[in-house]
Design a protein around this motif. Structure first.
Motif, mmCIF file in Angstrom:
data_model
loop_
_atom_site.group_PDB
_atom_site.id
_atom_site.type_symbol
_atom_site.label_atom_id
_atom_site.label_comp_id
_atom_site.label_asym_id
_atom_site.label_seq_id
_atom_site.Cartn_x
_atom_site.Cartn_y
_atom_site.Cartn_z
ATOM 1 N N GLY A 90 0.915 -1.215 0.143
ATOM 2 C CA GLY A 90 0.056 -0.047 -0.085
ATOM 3 C C GLY A 90 0.739 1.313 0.201
ATOM 4 O O GLY A 90 0.496 2.456 -0.584
ATOM 5 N N THR A 143 1.882 1.826 -3.369
ATOM 6 C CA THR A 143 1.072 2.440 -4.142
ATOM 7 C C THR A 143 0.737 3.915 -3.737
ATOM 8 O O THR A 143 0.684 4.711 -4.684
ATOM 9 C CB THR A 143 -0.171 1.710 -4.164
ATOM 10 O OG1 THR A 143 0.109 0.136 -4.110
ATOM 11 C CG2 THR A 143 -1.409 2.180 -4.800
ATOM 12 N N THR A 158 -1.674 -1.552 4.583
ATOM 13 C CA THR A 158 -1.490 -1.872 2.717
ATOM 14 C C THR A 158 -3.276 -1.442 2.339
ATOM 15 O O THR A 158 -3.485 -0.877 1.489
ATOM 16 C CB THR A 158 -1.261 -3.170 2.634
ATOM 17 O OG1 THR A 158 0.161 -3.229 2.503
ATOM 18 C CG2 THR A 158 -1.597 -3.800 1.449
ATOM 19 N N SER A 187 -3.874 1.693 -0.149
ATOM 20 C CA SER A 187 -4.097 1.379 -1.280
ATOM 21 C C SER A 187 -5.455 2.289 -1.848
ATOM 22 O O SER A 187 -5.606 2.947 -2.670
ATOM 23 C CB SER A 187 -4.372 -0.103 -1.700
ATOM 24 O OG SER A 187 -3.272 -0.783 -1.473
#
Lengths: 313, 508
Positions: free
Chosen positions: A46, A49, A102, A106
């Protein structure tokens, strides 16, 4: 057979390896630092990202590329602070908190991205990092094409690996990090505060992960889409084990994985009659095999995933 | 007498309802060795953890060289010259000796560790005090004795002038312990002041100048080693007169377990060779020896967790093949394993679960555990064997070593086993618990159980065993009758010299 040799002899393959390896090197080093201090950070997927998104967004809004990298690093540090708060201060399960980070990072990435860039047919682009022209070296035959046509962040990643190896094994702060990951009680008894050390390692580690993500949008590509990290974070977690928690080997591991990946991409184009998905699988299968061989001798930091609570034995 | 280097004044500390330290005051002079004697739970370790800054006291103060020490920070204690050698070492197995020692000794943001200087300093200290160690060895590769040496060196490296050792011999073999005390005496001669925590009367008498006795969190007495006796100390420590139980004469019965030329090879190494013994009902056969000479394989072989590679084993006169754990339990063999935390009980499970685990089928019906019966069984053990500190449902980890051992004993003896394999049954226990364990073993002997007692403690073997065999390098000496053996002769046998040792009396 000769096609194999052709592929191996092409400078393009080797240039691609370095390019593919760069985000892995950043991510693996970040995870490695954090684990050396005793904290597993599964937030990596995450965080990468988010780093990819926020770095791109900053540049899209007019800042220069290096500021974009810095913005990503700061955002990563914030997620690191969140993970440290949960796992170090509160002593919660590192697995669960990491997966939580995460999922949160994300989704949050996508949310921020959609706020800033409403749905459009073609995603907007920026002008990414350009290959660095190095006098003499870049014009060497073969080697110049293969190694010295990278963008600046790639060289930064390699430099950070070397610096981290030095810091971990040659400086007092590196020893403090390793002691916090091996036996935080001993660190405390020697006057080193393992909580602070862990906070520092998780925050710096997450910043590196986010920079790894930002490389994807600021150098490898020129736009952001939410699924672009594509499991690279998990590969990094495996590479940490593969490297036995050593930065030099982490660098090697990332390059090895990138080699498999770049190689299979080229194989897809020359081998016929095999579904391309088989080739897509190979780097992962080979990684598992390499992990099985290398990780058997690995010396895991003894206090990895153990929360430290003062005054409790 | 010069001014004391350390003064502890009226220290009190409460944990919940438990008053661990109650107004304790003591002093330590330069070059002095003081023993802090007390049973487990008497407050010794708490006091020393306060001194070292791990805990903050509720009341009282500590002065070093007349200067008050801020409480609750190990850093301040280290700077004032206090070093602590923990019972569970504060070391990292994956780091080198030098790295373990150097942690925290330098400014954190130095650009380079001063390893060369550190190595030189370590070498100088290790030579001065005769503590030899390889600075670059990985700590986890060292023996326990060597690791302890590193722990001591770590304190000395921080320029400790006052050294606290928490039960330093708990993890050592007898020989290592003797060597340690020689080193400690030498350190005191060179001007260091030492406090060591112990519940062993022998070592306290042998190594300390002065003995401070704690009981129930209070200081109950202070004696010069020259002016006291083991009996007095035992009474002060426990609060009542205790004597270790003595063996009454008995008539041993038939042979229940016999080994003939038994050998065990593990990984190409002969761990047991030509082992022979015969164990009679109603007797205690003592196997004495320095640790690491094959005691562990012998105990495991007879407990069903290790297979022999040669020789015969006769159980109740019948030859048997390799025994599984279930066979052993079914054959009425009770077991007290050497490592009670690792093999004897599962700390995270409840007491009742540990009580019935090895005979679960007897407490199960239709695939379900009969919790009620199991709880009742655990309750009976707790009552009959005086297990303190928990009820059947509480976690086993919370029991002290002595109480856990009583639980393990109870689990075995309440089934009236025909054979009991007891490996180091009293190791690490305080005097009160030792007495209880010994009494139970002798009771079982009286009831006709054949006891194989494997021990490194010569006194324990002499007081409990009818016959004694020494174990050296995986071989067993011929047996000698306990009454006719003295410590010198057994010492020779433990060194492998049993032609001299056994000339006195062979007895079968």
């Amino acid at each position: 057979m000769s096609t194999l040799i052709d592929i191996l002899a092409s400078a393009g393959l080797w240039a691609a390896i370095l390019r593919i390896a760069t985000p892995l090197i950043f991510g693996t080093l970040g995870a490695l630092l954090s684990e050396r201090a005793g904290v597993l950070n599964l937030g990596i997927e995450g965080v990468m990202t988010f780093g990819a998104m926020i770095g791109w967004l900053a540049v899209y809004n007019g800042v220069d590329l290096w500021t974009g990298i810095l913005v990503a690093a700061c955002a990563g540090a914030l997620f690191g602070a969140l993970h440290a708060l949960l796992t170090v201060t509160l002593g919660l399960s590192q697995h669960v908190c990491g997966l939580g980070v995460t999922l949160f990072a994300s989704s949050f990435s996508y949310y921020v991205f959609r706020l800033a860039v409403p749905v459009a047919g073609t995603p907007p682009t920026i002008i990414p990092f350009q290959p660095l022209e190095i006098p003499v070296l870049s014009s060497l035959p073969f080697l110049g094409q293969a190694v010295f046509t990278q963008t600046a962040p790639t060289y930064l990643a390699i430099a950070i690996a070397l610096v981290m190896a030095y810091v971990l094994f040659r400086t007092p702060v590196g020893l403090a990090v390793r002691m916090a990951g091996e036996n935080p009680h001993a660190a405390e008894a020697q006057g080193v505060n393992p909580m602070k050390v862990r906070y520092g390692a998780v925050i710096v580690g997450s910043a590196l992960m986010a920079v790894g993500g930002a490389f994807l949008t600021l150098s490898a590509f020129n736009s952001f889409f939410p699924t672009m990290v594509q499991g690279r974070g998990w590969i990094c977690i495996a590479l940490v084990v593969f490297s036995s928690w050593r930065p030099g080997r982490a660098l090697f591991g990332a390059l090895l994985f990138a080699f498999f990946d770049a190689f299979q991409l080229r194989l897809q184009t020359v081998v016929e009659g095999v579904p391309y998905q088989i080739f897509l699988m190979t780097p992962y299968i080979l990684s598992i095999a390499a992990l099985a061989i290398m990780a058997r001798r690995a010396r895991v930091p003894q206090a990895l995933m153990q929360p430290y609570r003062r005054g409790e034995r | 007498m010069t001014a004391p280097v350390l003064e502890i004044d009226g220290i009190s500390k409460r944990f919940g309802d438990n008053l661990a330290n109650d107004g304790i005051s003591m002093a330590l002079a330069k070059g002095e060795v003081v023993a802090l004697l007390g049973e487990n739970g008497a407050g010794k370790t708490t006091l020393m953890n306060i001194l070292f800054g791990h805990y903050v006291p509720d009341a009282g103060s500590i002065r070093i060289d007349g200067v008050e020490l801020p409480t609750g920070t190990p850093r301040a204690a280290i700077r004032a010259g206090v070093g602590m050698v923990h019972q569970h070492f504060s070391l990292a197995a994956n780091l080198t000796v030098l790295e373990n020692i150097m942690t925290g000794t330098e400014k954190l943001w130095r650009l380079r560790s001063g390893t060369t200087g550190a190595r030189r300093k370590l070498l100088a200290i290790s030579e001065r005090f005769g503590l030899k160690v390889d600075a670059d060895a990985r700590l986890g590769d060292l023996s326990v004795g060597e690791q302890q040496r590193v722990e001591i060196l770590k304190a000395l490296y921080n320029d400790a002038r006052i050294l606290i050792l928490d039960e330093p011999t708990a993890v050592l073999t007898n020989i290592e312990a003797e060597r340690l005390f020689t080193t400690l005496r030498d350190m005191a001669r060179q001007g260091l002041s030492l406090i060591f925590i112990s519940h062993k009367l022998d070592e306290v008498m042998a190594a300390a100048d002065r003995i401070v006795v704690l009981r129930g969190g209070r200081m109950v007495a202070e004696r010069k080693a020259a002016d006291t006796s083991k009996a007095e100390l035992a009474e002060l420590m426990i609060g009542r007169r205790v004597t270790r139980p003595v063996r009454e004469p008995s008539a041993p019965g038939a042979v229940v377990l016999e080994a003939r030329n038994v050998g065990v090879r593990i990984g190409g190494v002969e761990r047991l060779q030509n082992v022979g013994f015969s164990l009679h009902a109603g007797e205690v056969l003592g196997i004495v020896g320095v640790s690491g000479n094959g005691q562990a394989p012998l105990a495991r072989l007879l407990s069903g967790t290790l297979a022999r590679t040669s020789g015969d084993l006769l159980l109740y006169g019948q030859p048997v093949g390799n025994l599984s754990v279930a066979d052993v339990v079914d054959a009425g063999i009770g077991r007290i394993p050497e490592d009670r935390n690792g093999e004897g009980a599962i700390g995270e499970m409840a007491i009742w679960e540990n009580a019935v685990l090895e005979r679960l089928p007897a407490y199960a019906s239709a695939g379900l555990v009969d919790r009620k019966a199991a709880m009742a069984f655990a309750g009976a053990i707790i009552e009959q064997f005086d297990v303190r500190g928990g009820n059947p449902a509480s976690r086993t980890r919370l029991l002290s070593g002595g109480n856990m051992q009583k639980l393990i004993l109870g689990r075995n003896l309440s089934q009236r086993p025909r054979i009991l394999i007891a490996a180091q049954p009293a190791r690490g226990l305080d005097e009160g618990a030792v007495v209880a364990v010994h009494a139970r073993i002798l009771e079982a002997r009286k009831a006709g159980t054949a006891v194989l007692l494997i021990s490194e403690d010569l006194d324990e073997v002499i007081s409990l065993a009818d016959r004694i065999q020494a174990i050296v390098g995986g071989r067993l000496s011929p047996p000698v009758v306990a009454e006719q053996a003295d410590a010198r002769q057994l010492g020779l046998m433990m060194a492998g010299d049993w032609d001299n040792g056994s000339e006195v009396a062979h007895a079968v």
